[in-house]
Structures are given as structure tokens and as C-alpha cells.
Design a protein around this motif. Structure first.
Motif, short mmCIF file in Angstrom:
data_model
loop_
_atom_site.label_atom_id
_atom_site.label_comp_id
_atom_site.label_asym_id
_atom_site.label_seq_id
_atom_site.Cartn_x
_atom_site.Cartn_y
_atom_site.Cartn_z
N UNK A 64 -67.11 14.72 -25.28
CA UNK A 64 -65.77 14.16 -25.49
C UNK A 64 -65.34 13.15 -24.42
N UNK A 65 -66.25 12.30 -24.00
CA UNK A 65 -65.89 11.22 -23.07
C UNK A 65 -65.21 10.07 -23.82
N UNK A 74 -65.55 8.69 -27.79
CA UNK A 74 -64.43 8.72 -28.73
C UNK A 74 -64.30 7.35 -29.38
N UNK A 78 -69.16 14.70 -37.32
CA UNK A 78 -69.11 14.73 -35.86
C UNK A 78 -68.88 16.12 -35.32
N UNK A 79 -69.64 16.46 -34.29
CA UNK A 79 -69.36 17.67 -33.51
C UNK A 79 -69.09 17.19 -32.10
N UNK A 80 -67.81 17.15 -31.73
CA UNK A 80 -67.43 16.63 -30.42
C UNK A 80 -67.06 17.79 -29.52
N UNK A 81 -67.78 17.95 -28.42
CA UNK A 81 -67.56 19.10 -27.57
C UNK A 81 -67.45 18.69 -26.11
N UNK A 82 -66.86 19.57 -25.34
CA UNK A 82 -66.79 19.37 -23.90
C UNK A 82 -68.21 19.46 -23.33
N UNK A 125 -70.20 22.84 -22.97
CA UNK A 125 -70.39 23.49 -24.26
C UNK A 125 -71.40 22.71 -25.09
N UNK A 173 -73.87 20.86 -24.00
CA UNK A 173 -75.22 21.05 -23.48
C UNK A 173 -75.78 22.38 -23.93
N UNK A 174 -74.90 23.41 -23.90
CA UNK A 174 -75.33 24.75 -24.28
C UNK A 174 -75.65 24.82 -25.77
N UNK A 175 -74.83 24.18 -26.59
CA UNK A 175 -75.06 24.17 -28.03
C UNK A 175 -76.36 23.44 -28.37
#
Lengths: 435, 270, 291
Positions: free
Chosen positions: A32-33, A37, A56-60, A63, A65-67
Motif C-alpha cells: 500500500x505505498x 496506489x 487487486x490485493x493491496x496489503x500493508x 502482511x 510479505x507474509x501472504x
């Protein structure tokens, strides 16, 4: 009538079907940088021209990296395009988890990419991800505060000088802090900066036999200096401050000096979110005993997992999103200063260099950051602010936690480094680097 | 005389704690109507704007996530009730020597730390083709809430006077008729509050829903994950996204609270 | 009662629930046990093979594990203590009639409906932020020093946030329990000259014992695995100040990608949870059965 209508419809559907034979729905995971966006917004154009659709799957960042790692390592196949960084790309490329991206066509102009960026995203000479934006690190300072205090920043400062400046710039009663540095634990947060500090004090993560070196003199000196300086001249709550938090502080005029990513410069130039638009000065990343390893190399890049079944459409998108045309599209819609920096020579036009006062320094920093020679003394690893081995994320984050503990006053610096060292030895033993 | 003094003290304590407990939520809603510049200054006076809501919606389709939340939490609650009702019935009315152990064992399945079994579960879901599907999350929520559901239903059933049931049984009513005409009507408040609790727990579950979904099945907990770190000034956007994520369940909770309380009085806690 | 169980075959009624729960428990548990004896790093496919007890040995000799177990117990017991005490106070208060009682009760119970991630985000960014948070604004306004919550009192801050979420649950259950309190008994006691506190101690509190057991048991299950609040606010830090067992395992599994080690941690967590459960059952089961 009914039959007639149906057959017309099915005929139509057949034609449509053959035309849209390649229409695909792609799932893309991204961070989500701000720049991503913007990409999400502009991607409507690509959808229109290609006929494909993006989910789109926009994550912090953490999260995401883990996903992504869970999915790629277990071959879950959830994503067609993923956003990954300069640490994962070579490792995953080598593991065969990513599609090669050397064949996007001549019009992609590979020669236009900065060679250091291209190398950073390659393994064994093959490109596994294409750069969306790239960054190094440097010193940013508030020119207003420097003028008021009668100080002048040299082009290549040392940390000792930085601390002297910070002392004079600090006035905690006015919420004015001499220096803002990352304190939030994480290999990509505080450890990115602290590794640079250890580098310029002449330290390394590992010696040539992969023995962790966290309790060596350079590390002790660098971390003691970091904790001491931050306690005296840093903002409150520093252990919660990562890149974004410091950017908010600096943009609000609370910080005298901030050593961080070159990509921050463009964001500080945005009048809507920054109060220091024309008050930012730039210098090289601080050195100390040496200048080697004083600036990091990082890139956010787009890659296609080998589990994707829609590689053609996915390639078409990553090509579009990292092309010269895309950079120009951003420049046209959002202003030239917001162009995704650091990936292509062609981005650095005269117009851009003139509009963005930080561009030249950014370019210099990226060209000099050399992941293949990260430290003064020879080491068995590559990567400047991190070590490109699969075990590093764990070791780096645990070390970051220990140092954040020292910064918060929970333990002494020596104890923190000792516990980090023990953990690193354990991890390296478990992974079979040391016997 | 004494009574009015008591109620005055209770009123003061009650309202003070109400204000304190509710303040964080009030502040979140208030901040969501500020501009980003106003949001970092803790002020009450500001020009309200819906800008943050617009921004949030332009980045992520709220209704897609809200619908997923609704389908997944209601679906798994229904499923858990279907499986749980007979089991609770059996435990409550026909207890054997092992019933107590069985109930405690069920509860203990809830104690497995989710993070420790993520990789095994991910592999299972991958092989079953359940990754990023609503049905996958429904199954998972059902399994993880089943123990609580059975446990609550059990304690409600235990409070049903046995003679009523006894009469029904002698009339030859079998399980489902007994269920339908006697047990469910009598313990409806209890069943309703069990269902409500289960829906709340599913709605707020944040680990599995985030890790097993991608673009299709993500509920509101996944929605919030894309607004949870600062990008420059982000306080107002965060507040708007948070308000959107909790509003449906909070409103539902308030509307049905009478029901929830009635159910609880009826059963477990008497 | 027991005799009747022979009349009715409860097997078919129990089978679905027991079956799915057995599957749900055994399959992941078996996989976790299996992985806990493997060398398995998600990031590095070159590390494979049987690890013997290495994962357990490394974990048990790791001081971090013991610190995180200690933190888990501190967190669980503090939050339980706070929520039960606050729940009892609220139960007594909301048992009195006062203007707007129903609305006040709605407001008190509202935090229970907020998802943990969101409540952690609100507390961290809107309230406890040392520069822009509401608390720092109040301190400055009062001329007090600004508290940097997550650095100066990390565990206390996490406890406060988690307690805020669970006080409503205790309140809901205990308030409803109060309604079934025998009023005539209270009146009689008052006639006998019992004063407020002794009445509370001798009549109200014993009456609440069973619902308190319910609160403790259900909360315990959720509190042992508190995770989102820590991830969002402190990331287990500073140092290890707020690393509980869940977060410790998370670090192994999703930051170090050490699936073998994380699985061993998972097994240890299950053992710990069962010890706590056994302890609770011994203490509270009698209360539950009494009726």
C-alpha cells in the motif's frame, strides 16, 4: 423466432468468444505505498487496452510479505503477479519459484534499466522481476533549521558530524528534534539503517566462515552511537517509527536531519502532505571509519510466480507497469516529480532533473550502491542493508527487536547484541552454514 | 431517600464509565469526518468532510468485503447451529459418564494457536481447492466456533425443565419433532444469543480470514489490512476505513442487545 | 439420568459434531507434530529432512520462549483480573436504576463488537500516539510530561487495550446474572441490618460466582492466543516486553519462515493451554456443575 434469436445470440457469442480468447482475470498482490496506489488507479488504462481484468490485493508491507511468501513457497497459486523486493527476488528466482522475465520484447528496452537495478533483481544472470521503483538512501535535512542555527551540511557528512548538528538543532520544548531515524523493529525497518551504520564503522554481519559478528567492536560502537544519539536528539516514541512515521514527522517540520530512502524525497515534494516542500537539502549517506556501504539498494519489483497459469497476460501487465511509457503516463497525470524513480535512465530527463532538485542525488546514490561489495572487508554475502540469504529475514528481525529493546532502555546495548548474536548463531547452525 | 442517593451514585459511575469506554469509538468516528490536516490536531471544532470515505472507497470496494463478511459469518453460524444443536441436545438431556470430558475436549480444540498451524492448514486448503473461496472460510469459521456454540447451547438446554421434555417423549415425539415443537421455542432466546455471539466472533476473526483469502473471499478484516500503516498523513483515512469495517456489526449488536441479554439471562449465567 | 441414556441412542446426534471436531483437531495436530520433527524452512527449499528433537532442543534452550510464556501468563491473568473486577462493579452499578441506564449500558458494551485489529489501530494511532494522539494532547494541555505508552509501559498498554475489549463481555454476562438475584433475600438482609458492603460480600458475590466462572473460562481461551493487538501496536517489543507465546510462534513461522521450529512451538503452546485448562477446570468446574 425464439430459435432464431438464440442462434444469433450464440453466433454473436462465438465471435466475441474468439475475439476475447485471451481476456483473463489476473490477481495482483501489492503493497500500500503511494506509488502502487497510483499504479492501481492508472491500471484502468491497461485493462481497457488489453481487455483483461485485474483483481487487486493491496496489503500493508509485512502482511503482504507474509501472504505472498506463504503462497509462493507452498505453491498455492493464488497470485498471478506479486510485488516483491530486492531481498526475495534473487532467492526465489534461484529456487525456481518465479518466471523469467528476459523475454518482454525489444520494445521494453532492457538497456534503459540501470544496470545495478537489473543485477539486483537477477539470479545467475537471469532477470526474475522487473523494477517498479528503486531507491538508495541518503541524508535529508531541513534547510530552514540549518540556516537558523548557522550550520552547513557537507556533501559527504560523517555520523560524528551528524550528531554535532543534531545537538544544535534539538529543542524538545518546540517539538523540534535534531534527528529522526528508524526505530521500529524489522529487517526492512530499523535494521536497514543500523546495518548501514555498522558498515561504515567497518563492521560486517558475517565473517568469511559465516560466523555472525554482532558482538564485534564496530557493531558495538555503531549501535551505542545510534542509541545514544536517538535518546538525546530523537523524537519520542522512536521505537515505533519506521519509514512512514518518520516521513510524517519530517514532513510536518519536526526533524532537523533524516537519513532514509531516496524515494522519500519525491513524497516530501507533495504540497498536500508536506510542510517542507522547498526546505529540504540533500547530502550523501553518512560515513564514519569508511564510506563503503553507506547507502542501501532496494527495489520494489513485479514478478510472476511459476504457479500462474496466465503468464502471457501477466507479462503484458508487468511490461506495461514498468515501461518508459508508464513513467511518462505518471508524469503526465500526476506531475513529473511523482514519476516512479530509480529504475530507468530515460526517467532522468532534463525536465525531471530541473523540476525535482533531489533527482541528481538520487541517481548518484543508486548508481554507487553496489550490493556485490557491501562492506569494507570481504564478506561471503551480497546485499548492503541486508544479507541475501533465506535466513536473513528472521535473523534481521530478531536483531532489530533486541536493538529496539536497547533503544527503549529495556536492556543495555551489549546485552541486546549478545542475545542477537546467540540467536543468529542458532539460526545459522540450524540452517547448516556453521557446523 | 437512600434509594435515590444510591441511584445518583450509580448514575455518576455508570455514565462516567460509559463515556470513558465509548470514547475511543466516538473519537474514531469523529476523526473519520476530518480532513487529514485536521486529523493530527486533536480538536473538536473542524469542518466536516466525507473526503476520507471517498478516498477509501476509491481504493477498495467496501461492499464487496462487507458482503463477504456477511455471507461468511452468517453461513458459518447457521452451519455451526445445525451441527451443534443435536450434539448439545444429546449432552444436556442424555448425559453419560463421559459427557463432561467430551464437552471439555471440544473446548480444548479451540486452544490451538492459529499461527502454529498456518502452514499445515494452507497446504490442506490448497489441496482441497478451498483457498480464497467463501466456502473455505465458512468451513473454517464453523469449525473454530463450534465448541463455543455447543457449549452455550448445552448450558441453555440444561435449564429447560425436564418434565416438559419428558411429556413430549412419552407422546412418542422423536428428536426432530421434540426439537421443533418444544425445545427450540422454549430456548429460542438462548439460541438467538448463541447465534449472535457466533456472528460477532466470525466477523472479527482476523488471522485466518486474512491468510486464506486473496481477492475473492476477503472479508472486512482483509479490507482494513490495506489501510493499517501510515502513508504520510493517514489518520482520517484509517478512521474512515475502521468506521466502515465495524459499523455493521456494531449496529447489529446494539439492535439485538436486548435479545443477547435475554438469552444470556435465560441460560449460562443463572 | 444416567439410566435414561440407554433408552436413546445419542450416537447419531453427537457424531457430526464429534466427527468434524476430531478431524479439525487431529489433522492439523498430526501435521504440526510431523513438521515439528522436520527441518523445514519455507524460504529455503534446500533445507529438508528429519530433524529429530533438534527443533524442540533449540526452542527449549531459547530464553525467548520462557520470557514469552511468562508474558502470556502476565497478560492473561492481568486482563482476567481487570475484566472481572470491572465487570462486577458495572454489574452492581447497572443494577441500580438511573436516568439513561439502558443507553449507558449500550455504550459500555460497545467495544466488544469492535474487531481486535481496529481497536489496536485506534488506540495506537488516535489515542496513544506520543505526538499526535489524544492522550498526549491532554497531557500537554494539563502541563504534564507526555507519556510514550508503547515504550515506557508496553505491557501495561497492551493489557489496557485487551481489557478494554473484554470488559464489555464480562459486563454483559454479569449484568444479566444480577437480574436473577433474589430481591426478597436482599430486602430481608437489609432488614437484618446488613450494610452495603457486607451485603455485597455475602449475597451478591456468591450469586455471581458461577457467571464469573463462565467469564473466566471463555475469556481464557481467547486471551491465551491474543495476537492482533500485539502485532499492530508493539510487534512484541520493545525488546521482548510484549512477546507472548502466539507472537513468539508467529516470529518463528512468518518472520523466520522456520516451519519446523514454529510447529514445535505450536506443540508447546497446546501443552501449555491444556495445563491452564486443567487448572481452570479444577478451580471452576465445581461452580459450573452446581445447580
Amino acid at each position: 423466432m425464439g430459435i432464431f434469436k438464440t442462434s444469433i445470440l450464440s453466433f454473436g457469442a462465438m465471435i466475441l468468444g474468439s475475439q476475447l480468447a485471451h481476456a483473463e482475470t489476473l490477481t495482483i498482490a501489492t503493497v500500500n505505498n503511494d506509488d502502487m496506489i497510483v499504479m492501481q488507479k492508472l491500471s484502468a488504462e491497461w485493462e481497457k487496452s488489453s481487455g483483461n481484468k485485474l483483481n487487486w490485493v493491496v496489503l500493508e508491507e509485512n502482511v503482504l510479505r507474509q501472504r505472498v511468501t506463504t503462497d509462493i513457497a507452498t505453491k498455492g497459486g493464488q497470485f498471478d503477479i506479486v510485488t516483491i523486493g530486492a531481498l526475495e527476488t534473487p532467492i526465489w528466482g534461484k529456487s525456481g519459484w518465479l518466471n523469467q522475465l528476459d523475454d518482454l520484447g525489444d520494445d521494453y528496452d532492457y538497456a534503459d534499466l540501470f544496470p545495478s537495478v537489473k543485477n539486483g533483481l537477477s539470479a545467475d544472470g537471469k532477470l526474475y522481476a522487473v523494477p517498479f521503483y528503486a531507491e538508495s538512501s541518503f541524508t535529508m535535512y531541513n534547510t530552514d533549521l540549518f540556516e537558523q542555527a548557522g550550520l552547513k551540511m557537507p556533501e559527504q557528512p560523517t555520523w560524528t558530524q551528524i550528531a554535532e548538528f543534531a545537538e544544535k538543532l534539538t529543542d524538545k520544548s518546540k517539538e523540534q528534534y535534531g534527528i529522526c531515524l528508524r526505530g521500529k523493529p524489522g529487517w526492512g525497518e530499523n535494521m536497514a539503517l543500523i546495518t548501514l551504520m555498522a558498515n561504515v564503522w567497518g563492521g560486517t554481519w558475517f565473517d568469511n566462515n559465516w560466523q555472525p559478528q554482532l558482538t564485534s567492536e564496530p557493531w558495538k560502537k555503531a549501535v551505542n552511537f545510534y542509541v545514544d544519539t536517538m535518546n538525546k536528539y530523537g523524537p519520542p516514541g522512536a521505537t515505533a517509527n519506521g519509514f512512514n512515521e518518520n516521513q510524517a514527522l519530517f514532513a510536518a517540520g519536526h526533524c532537523g536531519i533524516w537519513v532514509d530512502a531516496t524515494s522519500a524525497a519525491g513524497r516530501l515534494y507533495n504540497k498536500d502532505t508536506s510542510k517542507v516542500v522547498d526546505k529540504v537539502g540533500y547530502a550523501k549517506g553518512p560515513g564514519e571509519v569508511t564510506d563503503v556501504g553507506n547507502g542501501w539498494f532496494w527495489a520494489w519489483a513485479l514478478a510472476i510466480p511459476s504457479t500462474s497459469t496466465k503468464t502471457d497476460a501477466a507479462k503484458s501487465f508487468v511490461k506495461w507497469a514498468t515501461s518508459k511509457d508508464y513513467v511518462q503516463l505518471v508524469a503526465k497525470t500526476n506531475g513529473v516529480v511523482t514519476s516512479p524513480p530509480g529504475t530507468r535512465k530515460s526517467t532522468y530527463t532534463e525536465e525531471y532533473l530541473k523540476a525535482a532538485p533531489f533527482a541528481e542525488m538520487t541517481q548518484k546514490a543508486i548508481l554507487t550502491a553496489d550490493p556485490s561489495k557491501p562492506t569494507r572487508d570481504p564478506v561471503p554475502y551480497t546485499g548492503i542493508s541486508f544479507v541475501i540469504i533465506p535466513e536473513y529475514q528472521g535473523i534481521g528481525t530478531t536483531t532489530g527487536q533486541a536493538i529496539a529493546g536497547a533503544l527503549a532502555g529495556q536492556s543495555s546495548v551489549d546485552d541486546a547484541l549478545q542475545s542477537a548474536q546467540d540467536n543468529a548463531v542458532e539460526a545459522m547452525t540450524q540452517a547448516g552454514y556453521i557446523k | 431517600m437512600k434509594k435515590s442517593r444510591n441511584s445518583l451514585i450509580a448514575g455518576i459511575i455508570g455514565w462516567t464509565s460509559a463515556v470513558v469506554m465509548f470514547f475511543p469509538i466516538f473519537w474514531m468516528v469523529l476523526t473519520s469526518f476530518k480532513s487529514e490536516i485536521d486529523a493530527v490536531v486533536p480538536s473538536i471544532l473542524f469542518e466536516p468532510t466525507l473526503q476520507s470515505y471517498v478516498d477509501v472507497n476509491s481504493r477498495a470496494n467496501y461492499f464487496h468485503y462487507a458482503l463477504n463478511s456477511l455471507v461468511e459469518s452468517v453461513g458459518s453460524t447457521v452451519l455451526a447451529l445445525i451441527i451443534g444443536l443435536p450434539a448439545a441436545y444429546a449432552c444436556a438431556f442424555y448425559p453419560g459418564k463421559r459427557t463432561k470430558d467430551l464437552l471439555l475436549w471440544m473446548l480444548s480444540t479451540k486452544m490451538m494457536p492459529a499461527v502454529g498451524v498456518l502452514v499445515p492448514m494452507y497446504l490442506l486448503f490448497r489441496d482441497a481447492g478451498l483457498l480464497d473461496t467463501r466456502i473455505g472460510l465458512v468451513i473454517l469459521f464453523t469449525l473454530s466456533n463450534l465448541p463455543i456454540v455447543i457449549w452455550m447451547l448445552y448450558s441453555f438446554f440444561k435449564d429447560v425443565p425436564t418434565p416438559i421434555l419428558e411429556a413430549g417423549r412419552m407422546d412418542g415425539a422423536r428428536f426432530w419433532t421434540q426439537m421443533r415443537y418444544i425445545l427450540i421455542p422454549i430456548s429460542l432466546p438462548g439460541i438467538a444469543s448463541t447465534a449472535l455471539l457466533s456472528i460477532i466472533l466470525c466477523w472479527n476473526e482476523a488471522f485466518w480470514s486474512l491468510n486464506l483469502s486473496a481477492s475473492q473471499s476477503g472479508p472486512l478484516t482483509a479490507f482494513i489490512a490495506s489501510f493499517s500503516s501510515p502513508e504520510g498523513l493517514f489518520w482520517a483515512k484509517l478512521s474512515a476505513a475502521s468506521t466502515l469495517a465495524v459499523a455493521p456489526i456494531l449496529i447489529m449488536g446494539w439492535i439485538t442487545q436486548r435479545q443477547l441479554v435475554r438469552g444470556l439471562t435465560f441460560g449460562a449465567v443463572k | 439420568m444416567a439410566a435414561r441414556s440407554r433408552d436413546v441412542r445419542t450416537g447419531p446426534l453427537l457424531a457430526p459434531a464429534v466427527g468434524v471436531l476430531l478431524f479439525w483437531m487431529i489433522v492439523p495436530l498430526a501435521l504440526t507434530l510431523w513438521f515439528s520433527f522436520q527441518r523445514y524452512n519455507l524460504q529455503n527449499p534446500l533445507i529438508t529432512g528429519f530433524a529429530g528433537i533438534t527443533n524442540y532442543r533449540l526452542l527449549l534452550s531459547n530464553a525467548r520462549l520462557w520470557i514469552s510464556i511468562f508474558n502470556t501468563l502476565v497478560l492473561v491473568s492481568s486482563v482476567l483480573g481487570i475484566t472481572v473486577v470491572a465487570g462486577i462493579i458495572f454489574a452492581v452499578v447497572f443494577d441500580q436504576d438511573f436516568p439513561g441506564r439502558n443507553i449507558a449500558r449500550l455504550l459500555v458494551t460497545a467495544p466488544f463488537f469492535i474487531m481486535p485489529t481496529v481497536s489496536a489501530l485506534i488506540w495506537k494511532n488516535l489515542l496513544m500516539h506520543p505526538v499526535n494522539g489524544f492522550f498526549s494532547y491532554v497531557s500537554r494541555w494539563l502541563g504534564l510530561p507526555v507519556v510514550d505508552w508503547f515504550v515506557q509501559a508496553p505491557m501495561f498498554s497492551v493489557i489496557m487495550i485487551v481489557a478494554w475489549q473484554w470488559i464489555p463481555f464480562a459486563t454483559l454476562i454479569l449484568v444479566t446474572a444480577m437480574q436473577s438475584l433474589d430481591r426478597e433475600q436482599l430486602e430481608a438482609a437489609r432488614m437484618d441490618g446488613a450494610k452495603g458492603f457486607s451485603m455485597f460480600w455475602n449475597i451478591t458475590l456468591p450469586h455471581l460466582l458461577r457467571p464469573i466462572s463462565v467469564v473466566v473460562m471463555i475469556e481464557c481461551i481467547f486471551l491465551l492466543s491474543v495476537f492482533a493487538e500485539i502485532l499492530v501496536t508493539t510487534s512484541g517489543g520493545p525488546g521482548l516486553a510484549t512477546t507472548n507465546l502466539s507472537y513468539f510462534i508467529y516470529m518463528r513461522a512468518l518472520l523466520q519462515w522456520d516451519v519446523g521450529g514454529a510447529s514445535a512451538g505450536g506443540v508447546i503452546a497446546i501443552v501449555l493451554a491444556n495445563i491452564v485448562a486443567a487448572f481452570l477446570i479444577r478451580t471452576f468446574a465445581k461452580n459450573l456443575e452446581r445447580d
